[in-house]
Scaffold this motif. Structure first.
Motif, short mmCIF file in Angstrom:
data_model
loop_
_atom_site.label_atom_id
_atom_site.label_comp_id
_atom_site.label_asym_id
_atom_site.label_seq_id
_atom_site.Cartn_x
_atom_site.Cartn_y
_atom_site.Cartn_z
N ARG A 144 0.77 -1.26 0.01
CA ARG A 144 0.02 -0.01 -0.07
C ARG A 144 0.92 1.41 0.02
N ASP A 145 2.09 1.11 0.01
CA ASP A 145 3.10 2.30 0.20
C ASP A 145 2.79 3.18 1.31
N TRP A 146 2.63 2.63 2.62
CA TRP A 146 1.82 3.28 3.76
C TRP A 146 3.02 2.86 4.80
N PRO A 147 3.81 4.15 4.85
CA PRO A 147 4.66 4.15 5.97
C PRO A 147 4.17 4.42 7.44
N LEU A 148 4.97 3.91 8.35
CA LEU A 148 4.54 4.21 9.74
C LEU A 148 4.61 5.41 10.50
N ASP A 149 3.80 6.22 11.29
CA ASP A 149 4.06 7.41 11.73
C ASP A 149 4.89 7.21 12.97
N SER A 150 4.81 5.87 13.80
CA SER A 150 5.53 6.00 14.89
C SER A 150 5.23 4.23 14.99
N GLY A 151 6.23 3.54 15.91
CA GLY A 151 6.17 2.21 16.23
C GLY A 151 6.87 1.30 15.08
N ARG A 152 6.42 0.09 15.32
CA ARG A 152 6.84 -1.06 14.13
C ARG A 152 5.51 -1.80 13.64
N PRO A 153 6.09 -2.31 12.63
CA PRO A 153 5.09 -3.30 11.83
C PRO A 153 4.89 -4.81 12.68
N PHE A 154 3.91 -5.37 12.45
CA PHE A 154 3.74 -6.63 13.13
C PHE A 154 4.76 -7.58 12.17
N THR A 155 5.25 -8.77 12.69
CA THR A 155 6.18 -9.66 11.97
C THR A 155 5.57 -10.88 11.34
N GLN A 156 6.29 -11.70 10.62
CA GLN A 156 5.70 -12.81 10.05
C GLN A 156 5.45 -13.94 11.38
N GLN A 157 6.38 -13.56 12.35
CA GLN A 157 6.25 -14.52 13.65
C GLN A 157 4.70 -14.33 14.15
N ASP A 158 4.50 -12.89 14.32
CA ASP A 158 3.08 -12.43 14.73
C ASP A 158 1.84 -13.13 13.89
N VAL A 159 2.20 -13.36 12.67
CA VAL A 159 1.23 -13.88 11.70
C VAL A 159 1.18 -15.42 11.90
N LYS A 160 2.24 -16.14 12.20
CA LYS A 160 2.49 -17.53 12.63
C LYS A 160 1.66 -17.92 13.89
N ASN A 161 1.97 -17.11 14.92
CA ASN A 161 1.38 -17.25 16.36
C ASN A 161 0.12 -16.62 16.45
N ALA A 162 -0.61 -15.92 15.49
CA ALA A 162 -1.87 -15.18 15.55
C ALA A 162 -1.92 -14.39 16.98
N THR A 163 -0.72 -13.48 17.07
CA THR A 163 -0.48 -12.69 18.03
C THR A 163 -1.44 -11.49 18.06
N LYS A 164 -1.88 -11.18 19.09
CA LYS A 164 -2.91 -10.07 19.30
C LYS A 164 -2.54 -8.52 19.07
N VAL A 165 -1.79 -8.18 18.10
CA VAL A 165 -1.17 -6.88 18.11
C VAL A 165 -1.87 -6.09 17.08
N CYS A 166 -1.81 -4.84 16.89
CA CYS A 166 -2.51 -4.06 15.82
C CYS A 166 -1.51 -2.79 15.40
N LEU A 167 -1.84 -2.34 14.25
CA LEU A 167 -1.51 -0.81 13.80
C LEU A 167 -2.71 -0.16 13.53
N VAL A 168 -2.68 0.90 14.11
CA VAL A 168 -3.89 1.85 14.06
C VAL A 168 -3.90 3.26 13.34
N GLY A 169 -4.78 3.54 12.35
CA GLY A 169 -4.72 4.62 11.55
C GLY A 169 -5.06 5.70 12.44
N GLN A 170 -4.90 6.98 11.68
CA GLN A 170 -4.90 8.44 12.35
C GLN A 170 -6.12 8.74 12.93
N THR A 171 -7.29 8.21 12.24
CA THR A 171 -8.80 8.63 12.47
C THR A 171 -9.15 7.91 13.65
N VAL A 172 -8.72 6.65 13.91
CA VAL A 172 -8.82 5.65 15.16
C VAL A 172 -8.14 6.56 16.26
N VAL A 173 -7.22 6.95 16.12
CA VAL A 173 -6.19 7.48 17.05
C VAL A 173 -7.21 8.57 17.61
#
Length: 416
Positions: A141-170
């Motif tokens: 999506r050509d969508w950089p992060l404003d802060s923080g880090r992206p989730f990883t492939q390990q998060d996908v493998k383990n179905a980790t409960k982490v998230c990235l939020v958009g500015q409107t949600v914030v």
């Protein structure tokens, strides 16, 4: 006196006579110039608005991502009635993995499993779209992060409960509070915010792209929304290596998925591949046509101004018939008479062109501030308007000049 010096003296004399004639009739000259000013101003302003619209549309479309292909599931048929694309569950995570590994023209693949959920933080709550995907969805999506880090492939493998939020949600959940590390509840399930997406703005359909949350795709499938068909997807987003590779990527995806889904040669595909770049090109073509149309409409004002110049010059020829006769009697040639009136009409046109450029540029900037429209003033539009105004001066001034040069000196001297 050598011929070149004589020619220069004649030209200087012609210019002086022309400018003196314009100064004598200041009000008439000013009103004639006004028509050109309005025409040039309109051309520059309309082209600026059109160019601004093209940039805005291109920006909105590019916010979706560049070199994108969207793979949608097929349509179901119930009672002889065919539903739309996406109503049949035909795409899976293994399809996304196969596209990534076997399509040489593809750079990144992001599977999508999405839904709408109620999100709660403290006493605040907000309903938003939640998208499950791979970490490389940000690249697709050509969508950089404003802060923080992206989730990883390990998060996908383990179905980790982490998230990235958009500015409107914030804005709706946290206000001025830093959301990083905070725990929100999505459909009553706790998720830790590990990243904040940069602002994207509205899509071409007017949807707020910042009103979203990204989670690992397996988390969305297993813990948030569930699915009757494990591993099934709603969309696969594919990023080609370049715009030139898009047709090849589309062909490779079609061939691969038909083979994986065991679809015979004469059978219809149970999926659809859409090229978003074609949508962009269509939108840009539409705005290009709109810009040309606006420029053409504005050019009519220049033509009207040119007709005004011709009218005034014809009146001037009639009023100065005796003057023309005197000049011819003392040795002025046909070309000298023509040049005099062409210079007068060209001067009117160019002075109007310069004033029109100044007002057009200023007006475009004021329009941008007051109306909130994006306006882009290009050197091409300025040169086009100025060059066209000069052409109008010569074109509409030639006939009066030609008519004046054909006068008989004796008849001209007798004219009352």
């Amino acid at each position: 006196m050598i011929p070149n010096e004589k020619t220069m003296i004649n030209l200087q004399s012609t210019f002086k006579i022309s400018f003196r004639a314009l100064r004598v009739n200041k009000m008439r000259s000013a009103l004639t110039i006004l028509g050109i000013v309005i025409g040039v101003t309109a051309v520059i302003a309309m082209l600026a608005v059109g160019a601004g619209a093209r940039r805005e549309i291109a920006r909105h479309i590019s916010s979706m991502g560049s070199n994108l292909l969207i793979v949608l599931p097929g349509a179901t048929t119930a009672g002889g009635v065919r539903m739309g694309s996406g109503t049949q569950t035909t795409l899976s995570l293994s399809d996304a993995d196969a596209i990534q590994k076997e399509c040489s023209s593809v750079s990144d693949v992001a599977p999508i499993f999405s839904g709408v959920a109620q999100v709660v933080y403290g006493h605040q709550n907000w309903s938003t779209g939640v998208i499950g995907s791979f970490p490389n969805i940000l690249t697709v999506r050509d969508w950089p992060l404003d802060s923080g880090r992206p989730f990883t492939q390990q998060d996908v493998k383990n179905a980790t409960k982490v998230c990235l939020v958009g500015q409107t949600v914030v804005e709706n959940l946290f206000g001025s509070i830093d959301p990083l590390g905070k725990i929100i509840r999505i459909n009553k399930i706790p998720f830790t915010i590990i990243g904040v997406l940069s602002r994207k703005g509205q899509s071409t359909m007017g949807q707020d792209q910042d009103d979203t949350i990204y989670v690992p795709v397996t988390t969305a499938q297993k813990k948030l929304f569930g699915t009757a068909f494990p591993g099934m997807l709603r969309v696969i987003m594919v990023k080609a290596k370049s715009s030139e590779d898009l047709p090849l990527a589309e062909s490779q995806i079609n061939e691969l998925l038909r083979q994986r889904h065991h679809i015979g040669r004469d059978r219809e595909s149970d999926f659809t591949v859409r090229n978003l770049t074609q949508i962009m090109e269509t939108a840009e073509q539409s705005t290009r046509v709109m810009t040309l149309l606006l420029g053409a409409i504005a050019s009519v004002s220049l033509l009207v101004g040119g007709i005004g110049i011709m009218n005034i010059m014809l009146v001037s020829v009639t009023e100065r018939t005796r003057e023309i006769g005197i000049r011819m009697a003392v040795g002025a040639k046909t070309w000298d008479i023509r040049l005099q009136f062409i210079i007068e009409s060209l001067t009117l046109s160019l002075v109007g062109g310069i004033m029109g450029i100044i007002i057009g540029i200023s007006g475009s900037k004021i329009l941008s501030v007051l109306a909130g429209w994006t306006t882009i003033i290009t050197p091409f539009s300025v040169l086009l308007a100025f060059g066209f105004s000069g052409f109008v001066g010569i074109f509409f001034g030639f006939y009066p000049a030609y008519k004046a040069s054909l006068l008989n000196p004796i008849d001209a001297l007798r004219y009352e």
